[in-house]
Scaffold this motif. Structure first.
Motif, PDB file in Angstrom:
ATOM      1  N   ILE A  64     -12.245   6.389   1.719  1.00 15.09           N
ATOM      2  CA  ILE A  64     -12.307   4.930   1.842  1.00 15.09           C
ATOM      3  C   ILE A  64     -11.690   4.251   0.625  1.00 15.09           C
ATOM      4  O   ILE A  64     -10.950   3.266   0.742  1.00 15.09           O
ATOM      5  CB  ILE A  64     -13.760   4.473   2.046  1.00 15.09           C
ATOM      6  N   ASP A  65     -11.971   4.789  -0.565  1.00 14.65           N
ATOM      7  CA  ASP A  65     -11.407   4.209  -1.787  1.00 14.65           C
ATOM      8  C   ASP A  65      -9.884   4.310  -1.794  1.00 14.65           C
ATOM      9  O   ASP A  65      -9.183   3.341  -2.113  1.00 14.65           O
ATOM     10  CB  ASP A  65     -11.980   4.921  -3.019  1.00 14.65           C
ATOM     11  N   GLY A  66      -9.371   5.494  -1.462  1.00 11.07           N
ATOM     12  CA  GLY A  66      -7.925   5.695  -1.517  1.00 11.07           C
ATOM     13  C   GLY A  66      -7.167   4.916  -0.473  1.00 11.07           C
ATOM     14  O   GLY A  66      -6.083   4.381  -0.741  1.00 11.07           O
ATOM     15  N   LEU A  67      -7.728   4.841   0.730  1.00 10.84           N
ATOM     16  CA  LEU A  67      -7.027   4.186   1.832  1.00 10.84           C
ATOM     17  C   LEU A  67      -7.208   2.672   1.842  1.00 10.84           C
ATOM     18  O   LEU A  67      -6.299   1.942   2.241  1.00 10.84           O
ATOM     19  CB  LEU A  67      -7.506   4.765   3.165  1.00 10.84           C
ATOM     20  N   TRP A  68      -8.372   2.199   1.394  1.00 15.42           N
ATOM     21  CA  TRP A  68      -8.643   0.769   1.568  1.00 15.42           C
ATOM     22  C   TRP A  68      -9.264   0.103   0.344  1.00 15.42           C
ATOM     23  O   TRP A  68      -8.668  -0.775  -0.271  1.00 15.42           O
ATOM     24  CB  TRP A  68      -9.574   0.575   2.768  1.00 15.42           C
ATOM     25  N   ARG A  69     -10.477   0.520  -0.017  1.00 16.59           N
ATOM     26  CA  ARG A  69     -11.259  -0.239  -0.993  1.00 16.59           C
ATOM     27  C   ARG A  69     -10.601  -0.303  -2.371  1.00 16.59           C
ATOM     28  O   ARG A  69     -10.716  -1.320  -3.070  1.00 16.59           O
ATOM     29  CB  ARG A  69     -12.658   0.372  -1.108  1.00 16.59           C
ATOM     30  N   ASN A  70      -9.922   0.765  -2.788  1.00 16.38           N
ATOM     31  CA  ASN A  70      -9.272   0.796  -4.092  1.00 16.38           C
ATOM     32  C   ASN A  70      -7.802   1.202  -3.946  1.00 16.38           C
ATOM     33  O   ASN A  70      -7.272   1.964  -4.757  1.00 16.38           O
ATOM     34  CB  ASN A  70     -10.010   1.779  -5.013  1.00 16.38           C
ATOM     35  N   ASN A  71      -7.177   0.674  -2.899  1.00 19.92           N
ATOM     36  CA  ASN A  71      -5.796   1.039  -2.590  1.00 19.92           C
ATOM     37  C   ASN A  71      -4.869   0.777  -3.777  1.00 19.92           C
ATOM     38  O   ASN A  71      -4.943  -0.265  -4.422  1.00 19.92           O
ATOM     39  CB  ASN A  71      -5.316   0.239  -1.372  1.00 19.92           C
ATOM     40  N   SER A 131       9.615   7.884   3.523  1.00 18.90           N
ATOM     41  CA  SER A 131      10.127   9.004   2.728  1.00 18.90           C
ATOM     42  C   SER A 131       9.579   8.972   1.308  1.00 18.90           C
ATOM     43  O   SER A 131       9.093   9.991   0.793  1.00 18.90           O
ATOM     44  CB  SER A 131      11.654   8.973   2.695  1.00 18.90           C
ATOM     45  N   LEU A 132       9.652   7.808   0.663  1.00 15.24           N
ATOM     46  CA  LEU A 132       9.132   7.711  -0.694  1.00 15.24           C
ATOM     47  C   LEU A 132       7.618   7.899  -0.716  1.00 15.24           C
ATOM     48  O   LEU A 132       7.067   8.515  -1.636  1.00 15.24           O
ATOM     49  CB  LEU A 132       9.505   6.360  -1.302  1.00 15.24           C
ATOM     50  N   GLY A 133       6.935   7.378   0.310  1.00 18.13           N
ATOM     51  CA  GLY A 133       5.488   7.542   0.376  1.00 18.13           C
ATOM     52  C   GLY A 133       5.079   8.997   0.507  1.00 18.13           C
ATOM     53  O   GLY A 133       4.144   9.456  -0.160  1.00 18.13           O
ATOM     54  N   LEU A 134       5.777   9.747   1.358  1.00 16.26           N
ATOM     55  CA  LEU A 134       5.461  11.165   1.528  1.00 16.26           C
ATOM     56  C   LEU A 134       5.761  11.952   0.253  1.00 16.26           C
ATOM     57  O   LEU A 134       4.999  12.851  -0.121  1.00 16.26           O
ATOM     58  CB  LEU A 134       6.255  11.731   2.702  1.00 16.26           C
ATOM     59  N   ALA A 135       6.863  11.610  -0.411  1.00 12.97           N
ATOM     60  CA  ALA A 135       7.194  12.285  -1.667  1.00 12.97           C
ATOM     61  C   ALA A 135       6.132  12.000  -2.729  1.00 12.97           C
ATOM     62  O   ALA A 135       5.709  12.906  -3.470  1.00 12.97           O
ATOM     63  CB  ALA A 135       8.568  11.836  -2.158  1.00 12.97           C
ATOM     64  N   THR A 172       1.381   5.157   1.018  1.00  6.41           N
ATOM     65  CA  THR A 172       2.383   5.326   2.074  1.00  6.41           C
ATOM     66  C   THR A 172       2.201   4.309   3.185  1.00  6.41           C
ATOM     67  O   THR A 172       3.178   3.760   3.712  1.00  6.41           O
ATOM     68  CB  THR A 172       2.312   6.754   2.655  1.00  6.41           C
ATOM     69  N   LEU A 173       0.963   4.051   3.573  1.00  7.43           N
ATOM     70  CA  LEU A 173       0.703   3.078   4.636  1.00  7.43           C
ATOM     71  C   LEU A 173       1.234   1.695   4.270  1.00  7.43           C
ATOM     72  O   LEU A 173       1.818   1.000   5.107  1.00  7.43           O
ATOM     73  CB  LEU A 173      -0.804   3.013   4.921  1.00  7.43           C
ATOM     74  N   VAL A 174       1.031   1.288   3.024  1.00  8.16           N
ATOM     75  CA  VAL A 174       1.540  -0.015   2.587  1.00  8.16           C
ATOM     76  C   VAL A 174       3.064  -0.016   2.577  1.00  8.16           C
ATOM     77  O   VAL A 174       3.706  -0.988   2.997  1.00  8.16           O
ATOM     78  CB  VAL A 174       0.985  -0.381   1.198  1.00  8.16           C
ATOM     79  N   LEU A 175       3.669   1.086   2.113  1.00  8.26           N
ATOM     80  CA  LEU A 175       5.123   1.198   2.113  1.00  8.26           C
ATOM     81  C   LEU A 175       5.697   1.095   3.524  1.00  8.26           C
ATOM     82  O   LEU A 175       6.678   0.385   3.758  1.00  8.26           O
ATOM     83  CB  LEU A 175       5.547   2.530   1.491  1.00  8.26           C
ATOM     84  N   VAL A 176       5.073   1.786   4.467  1.00  6.63           N
ATOM     85  CA  VAL A 176       5.559   1.765   5.845  1.00  6.63           C
ATOM     86  C   VAL A 176       5.372   0.378   6.466  1.00  6.63           C
ATOM     87  O   VAL A 176       6.246  -0.123   7.182  1.00  6.63           O
ATOM     88  CB  VAL A 176       4.848   2.835   6.688  1.00  6.63           C
ATOM     89  N   LEU A 177       4.233  -0.248   6.191  1.00  2.00           N
ATOM     90  CA  LEU A 177       3.979  -1.588   6.719  1.00  2.00           C
ATOM     91  C   LEU A 177       4.996  -2.585   6.173  1.00  2.00           C
ATOM     92  O   LEU A 177       5.574  -3.387   6.931  1.00  2.00           O
ATOM     93  CB  LEU A 177       2.566  -2.026   6.364  1.00  2.00           C
ATOM     94  N   LEU A 178       5.243  -2.536   4.873  1.00  2.00           N
ATOM     95  CA  LEU A 178       6.254  -3.419   4.287  1.00  2.00           C
ATOM     96  C   LEU A 178       7.640  -3.107   4.838  1.00  2.00           C
ATOM     97  O   LEU A 178       8.434  -4.015   5.120  1.00  2.00           O
ATOM     98  CB  LEU A 178       6.261  -3.271   2.761  1.00  2.00           C
ATOM     99  N   GLY A 179       7.936  -1.811   5.005  1.00  2.00           N
ATOM    100  CA  GLY A 179       9.228  -1.425   5.560  1.00  2.00           C
ATOM    101  C   GLY A 179       9.428  -1.951   6.963  1.00  2.00           C
ATOM    102  O   GLY A 179      10.518  -2.422   7.313  1.00  2.00           O
ATOM    103  N   ALA A 180       8.371  -1.884   7.785  1.00  2.00           N
ATOM    104  CA  ALA A 180       8.465  -2.385   9.153  1.00  2.00           C
ATOM    105  C   ALA A 180       8.659  -3.903   9.168  1.00  2.00           C
ATOM    106  O   ALA A 180       9.472  -4.434   9.947  1.00  2.00           O
ATOM    107  CB  ALA A 180       7.210  -2.001   9.931  1.00  2.00           C
ATOM    108  N   MET A 181       7.928  -4.603   8.304  1.00  2.00           N
ATOM    109  CA  MET A 181       8.060  -6.063   8.250  1.00  2.00           C
ATOM    110  C   MET A 181       9.454  -6.468   7.794  1.00  2.00           C
ATOM    111  O   MET A 181      10.109  -7.317   8.425  1.00  2.00           O
ATOM    112  CB  MET A 181       7.006  -6.636   7.284  1.00  2.00           C
TER     113      MET A 181
END
Length: 234
Positions: free
Chosen positions: A10-17, A41-45, A140-149
């Motif tokens: 929870i901390d890594g994904l949301w609360r303390n992203n 790609s950068l997120g996975l790396a 990575t989730l934030v990177l992908v979301l920003l990339g999609a936007m």
């Protein structure tokens, strides 16, 4: 034990992203989020670097002198990032060119050294690796979301050039927004800042709603308990 890993997740994904709360690694976050493929790609790396470096730091934590821990942690992180850079260079040179300097700059991402110092150096190897995985996935989730936007608004496409990451069969994954005129503002750095601000605002709004709902539920339970105990509402 399960609750500990749940808290880490929870901390890594949301609360303390890393990106939306700690605001670390903003340089690659903003520079490499122009498309989904670059962000993913950068997120996975970065995730792979976090998992491996966290596990290594945890494994040697008992033998690292306290006065030398930071230089040693940096060397460990740099070694794994160099291996990841060479792998990308060998298996996907076009992707390597697209990401450019931001692959070796993973070493300077404060999130990696921060997790090594704050968590991996104080916990067992499995927990440290899991922490790296969750922090990396949150980033990575934030990177992908920003990339999609930014890709959708700036180019009018989604999932373009995914073959750079997944191979030739991914060329057909591109989605084009019909009758949409690209808004190039979102491709530029100001568009990246705007999109990140919207993401952070959305997260803060969701957190506030969840907090109010939790308080409302807590007050309701307290009132019900008071009625059952006293027989009346004071």
């Amino acid at each position: 034990m399960t609750s500990i890993y749940k808290t880490i997740a929870i901390d890594g994904l949301w609360r303390n992203n890393t990106a939306t709360v700690q605001l670390l690694g903003l340089c690659p976050l903003l520079a490499c989020s122009g498309s989904v493929v670059n962000g993913l790609s950068l997120g996975l790396a970065t995730t792979l670097a976090l998992v491996t470096s966290n596990a290594a730091v945890s494994a040697v934590r008992h033998w690292v002198p306290n006065t030398l821990r930071i230089p040693i942690f940096v060397m460990i992180i740099a070694a794994f990032v160099s291996c990841i850079e060479l792998l990308i260079h060998a298996f996907s040179y076009s992707l390597y060119q697209a990401l450019g300097i931001f692959i070796p700059l993973i070493v300077t991402n404060c999130a990696l050294l921060g997790r090594a110092e704050a968590f991996a150096s104080k916990n067992n190897t499995l927990a440290a690796a899991f922490d790296g995985l969750m922090v990396g996935l949150g980033f990575t989730l934030v990177l992908v979301l920003l990339g999609a936007m930014r890709e959708g608004l700036g180019y009018g496409t989604l999932f373009a050039n995914m073959h750079l990451l997944f191979g030739e069969y991914a060329r057909t994954w591109t989605l084009r927004l019909a009758d949409y005129k690209p808004f190039l503002f979102f491709v530029l750095p100001p568009g990246a800042f705007l999109c990140l601000g919207l993401v952070i605002a959305a997260k803060n709004s969701i957190d506030e709603q969840l907090k109010r709902k939790k308080q409302h539920t807590k007050h309701g339970q307290t009132g019900s308990k008071r009625v059952r105990t006293t027989g009346h509402i004071s």
